[in-house]
Design a protein around this motif. Structure first.
Motif, short mmCIF file in Angstrom:
data_model
loop_
_atom_site.label_atom_id
_atom_site.label_comp_id
_atom_site.label_asym_id
_atom_site.label_seq_id
_atom_site.Cartn_x
_atom_site.Cartn_y
_atom_site.Cartn_z
N THR A 5 72.96 -5.82 -24.19
CA THR A 5 71.98 -6.80 -23.40
C THR A 5 72.78 -8.10 -23.25
O THR A 5 72.76 -8.60 -22.26
N GLU A 6 73.04 -8.65 -24.38
CA GLU A 6 73.60 -10.12 -24.45
C GLU A 6 74.90 -10.06 -23.64
O GLU A 6 75.14 -11.23 -23.02
N ASP A 7 75.68 -9.10 -23.58
CA ASP A 7 76.91 -9.07 -23.03
C ASP A 7 76.52 -9.16 -21.44
O ASP A 7 77.15 -9.97 -20.56
N VAL A 8 75.54 -8.39 -20.91
CA VAL A 8 75.25 -8.45 -19.57
C VAL A 8 74.55 -9.68 -19.07
O VAL A 8 74.86 -10.45 -17.97
N VAL A 9 73.77 -10.27 -20.12
CA VAL A 9 73.37 -11.67 -19.72
C VAL A 9 74.44 -12.67 -19.48
O VAL A 9 74.48 -13.54 -18.64
N ALA A 48 68.49 -19.54 -9.94
CA ALA A 48 67.05 -19.08 -10.19
C ALA A 48 67.03 -18.00 -11.17
O ALA A 48 66.03 -17.90 -12.18
N VAL A 49 68.01 -17.23 -11.04
CA VAL A 49 68.26 -16.04 -12.01
C VAL A 49 68.52 -16.95 -13.52
O VAL A 49 67.81 -16.29 -14.64
N THR A 50 69.32 -17.81 -13.45
CA THR A 50 69.61 -18.38 -14.71
C THR A 50 68.43 -19.12 -15.36
O THR A 50 68.28 -18.90 -16.65
N SER A 51 67.69 -19.61 -14.64
CA SER A 51 66.64 -20.19 -14.99
C SER A 51 65.34 -19.28 -15.60
O SER A 51 64.93 -19.49 -16.53
N LYS A 52 65.30 -18.04 -14.87
CA LYS A 52 64.48 -16.99 -15.60
C LYS A 52 65.19 -16.50 -16.67
O LYS A 52 64.31 -16.34 -18.02
N ASP A 54 66.80 -18.34 -18.80
CA ASP A 54 66.33 -19.42 -19.88
C ASP A 54 65.10 -19.18 -20.71
O ASP A 54 64.97 -19.78 -21.74
N SER A 55 64.27 -19.03 -19.91
CA SER A 55 62.89 -18.63 -20.61
C SER A 55 62.54 -17.06 -21.12
O SER A 55 61.66 -17.20 -21.97
N HIS A 56 63.22 -16.06 -20.61
CA HIS A 56 62.96 -15.05 -20.87
C HIS A 56 64.10 -13.91 -21.05
O HIS A 56 64.79 -14.10 -19.54
N LYS A 66 67.25 -5.72 -13.36
CA LYS A 66 66.09 -5.56 -12.56
C LYS A 66 65.51 -7.09 -12.59
O LYS A 66 65.00 -7.39 -11.32
N LEU A 67 65.57 -7.93 -13.39
CA LEU A 67 65.24 -9.40 -13.23
C LEU A 67 65.97 -10.06 -12.41
O LEU A 67 65.95 -10.90 -11.56
#
Length: 215
Positions: A5-9, A48-52, A54-56, A66-67
């Motif tokens: 997951t951290e790699d995809v993020v 907007a994706v990076t902002s999301k 940042d919070s979750h 999907k996010l």
């Protein structure tokens, strides 16, 4: 040799940087045969994706994808939001609840993304759209299955770049560019270009090469 997951993020965040760096290029490409807002719309969406994020941060790679999808759909105007959103949504669905993705899973995600875009946009190869980059990327990714995530993405990125370049002489048959008829020939399709840019970013970030070393 897989990614978590951290790699995809990390590569999604890198994608946001890539979109910002190429914003003006994408705006200019779209100005020639479209509305001129492609770069701005994508930048707004990925910001907007990076902002999301940042919070979750979701628990799985598929949930991250999907996010990205839902955020792009809700924030990106024009055709780009639904098309890129569909691509990420189908990719996320394809990998399901896996906690780590290998090369085969990445290839399956790309295939699902391409199928979703084709269905949503009712476009095919040769119509001068992002499909001209996505479809050859899928073929190359399939051929590279058995290799690492980095190798699958590198093959896909190279094919996507060739596919995007192939749109230059084409006459658009879909989207706003199709209104121009023969005048659309001679121009690089902005959706194909942004698709190739994103895949090159994913392949070139170095994150998946590192994850392969981690096993």
């Amino acid at each position: 040799m897989s990614c978590a997951t951290e790699d995809v993020v990390a590569v999604v965040r890198a994608a946001a940087v890539t979109v910002r760096e190429h914003r003006d290029e994408l705006v200019e490409l779209d100005r020639r045969i479209g509305d001129g807002d492609h770069g701005e719309n994508l930048m707004r969406g990925f910001t907007a994706v990076t902002s999301k994020l940042d919070s979750h941060v979701p628990d799985t790679p598929g949930a991250v994808l999907k996010l990205v999808a839902t955020t792009l759909i809700s924030t990106v105007g024009g055709a780009s939001g639904p098309l890129f959103g569909t691509a990420f949504l189908r990719a996320g669905t394809a990998v399901g609840g896996l906690y780590r993705l290998d090369g085969a899973a990445v290839a399956a995600a790309l295939e699902a993304a391409s199928a979703g875009v084709i269905a949503r946009g009712r476009a095919d190869v040769g119509d001068k759209t992002m499909v001209d980059a996505l479809a050859p990327a899928v073929e190359a990714a399939r051929a590279a299955v058995g290799g690492s995530v980095a190798e699958v993405l590198a093959a896909a990125a190279e094919a996507a770049e060739r596919g995007a370049s192939s749109t230059v002489p084409l006459v658009a048959r879909k989207g706003r560019a199709s209104y121009l008829g023969e005048r659309s020939a001679g121009h690089l399709d902005p959706g194909a270009r942004s698709t190739a840019l994103l895949l090159r970013c994913f392949a070139g970030s170095g994150r998946f090469a590192d994850s392969a070393d981690r096993g």
